[in-house]
Design a protein around this motif. Structure first.
Motif: not given
Length: 298
Positions: A88-95, A97-99
Motif C-alpha cells: 500500500p502507498s499512502y499520502p504523506e499526511e496519512m503516513m 498520521q499512521r506513524s
C-alpha cells in the motif's frame, strides 16, 4: 689450592655450556609455543562463522561440526521465482498520521508482571504467532519455534524449574551489582505469573535445521532472526491489548527444552507469560530516552 685453581676454569666452561643449552631449549620452547598458538588461531579463523551465536551453552546439546560428518546439506535450491510486489502507498499526511498512531500504541507497551487469569481466545494467540512468523531470517530459514503452553500442570512444572534456577541466580550467579540494579524494580525469583497467565509462550531458536531425511541445514544468524521475530511478537501483543514481561531465565534452557520435548537443535531464547493485565496491575514509573539520545542523523 693448586687443584682448585686448575678446576675453576673447567667448572666455568661447564657452567657456560649448561647455561647455553638452557637458553637454546628455552628459545625452542617459545618458538614451539608461538607456532602452536598461531596454528590454533588459524584453526579458529578457519572454523569461524559469523552467524553462529556465542551464547550460553546448553550442556544437553550434541554439537555438530559440519566438517566432521556427512549429515549436512548445502542450502542450494533452484532460483526462487520473483513475483510482483506492490505494498500500500499512502499520502504523506496519512503516513505521518499512521506513524504517530503506531508510536503512540507501542509507547504504551510496558513489562507487566501482574497478569489476569481471564481466558484469552486461542485464535488471537494463533494470529499473534503468525505475525511473529513474518519476521525476516537469514536465507529465509525461519529458525524459530514458538511453544504455546496453556495446560495448568505444565505451566506449574515450568514455574518450578524457573524459580529453582532463579533463586540460585539471585543468590549466587548474578552477583551483587546485578541484583542491586534490579532491586528498584522489586523483582525476585518468585514468578506467580507463570501459573496465573492464560498462556506461556516459549521461543526457541533452531541452531540448525533438521530435514525430513535427517540431514542438517545451516541456519544463518539464527539468534538475530529469532530476536527480530520476538520484537514483532511484542508489537502484535500490544496491538490486541495483551501484556507480557520478557523473561530470559538464566540456566533454565536445557531443563525446559527436555520438559517440553524439544529436539537438541533448539535452544530457549525467551519466555513470555501472556494475558490481560490484572485489574490492580502496576508498573514502574519509567521514562524513555528522547529521540536525540537514540538516533544519529548523518
Amino acid at each position: 689450592m693448586a687443584l682448585l685453581s686448575v678446576l675453576t676454569p673447567v667448572l666455568a666452561v661447564v657452567l657456560c655450556l649448561v647455561l647455553g643449552f638452557m637458553l637454546v631449549k628455552s628459545r625452542e620452547t617459545k618458538t614451539s609455543s608461538t607456532s602452536e598458538r598461531k596454528t590454533e588461531v588459524a584453526s579458529k579463523a578457519k572454523d569461524f562463522k559469523p552467524w553462529v551465536d556465542q551464547d550460553l551453552q546448553d550442556d544437553t546439546e550434541t554439537t555438530a561440526r559440519e566438517d566432521e560428518d556427512g549429515d549436512w546439506v548445502d542450502n542450494c535450491e533452484e532460483d526462487r521465482q520473483h513475483v510482483p510486489y506492490s505494498p500500500p502507498s499512502y499520502p504523506e499526511e496519512m503516513m505521518l498520521q499512521r506513524s504517530e498512531e503506531f508510536y503512540t500504541l507501542l509507547n504504551q507497551r510496558r513489562s507487566v508482571r501482574f497478569i489476569s487469569p481471564k481466558p484469552v481466545p486461542r485464535e488471537v494467540i494463533d494470529n499473534v504467532i503468525r505475525t511473529a512468523g513474518t519476521a525476516p531470517s537469514g536465507a529465509h530459514t525461519e529458525p524459530w519455534t514458538f511453544v504455546v503452553v496453556s495446560d495448568p500442570e505444565m505451566k506449574h512444572k515450568i514455574r518450578q524449574v524457573v524459580e529453582e534456577e532463579e533463586e540460585v541466580n539471585y543468590r549466587q550467579r548474578m552477583g551483587d551489582k546485578w541484583v542491586n540494579d534490579l532491586a528498584k524494580f522489586k523483582t525476585n525469583w518468585i514468578k506467580d505469573y507463570l501459573d496465573v497467565a492464560p498462556y506461556l509462550v516459549l521461543i526457541f531458536k533452531q541452531t540448525y535445521g533438521i530435514l525430513p531425511n535427517g540431514k542438517k541445514r545451516t541456519h544463518y544468524y539464527n539468534e538475530i532472526s529469532v530476536s527480530i521475530s520476538c520484537g514483532i511478537l511484542l508489537a502484535a501483543l500490544q496491538n490486541v491489548g495483551l501484556v507480557t514481561v520478557t523473561s530470559t531465565p538464566l540456566n533454565c534452557g536445557p531443563q525446559l527444552r527436555v520438559l517440553l520435548k524439544r529436539p537438541v537443535n533448539e535452544k530457549l531464547l525467551m519466555l513470555l507469560p501472556v494475558g490481560y493485565p490484572a485489574a490492580d496491575a502496576t508498573v514502574p514509573d519509567l521514562k524513555r530516552k528522547p529521540l536525540d539520545d537514540i538516533m544519529v542523523h548523518i
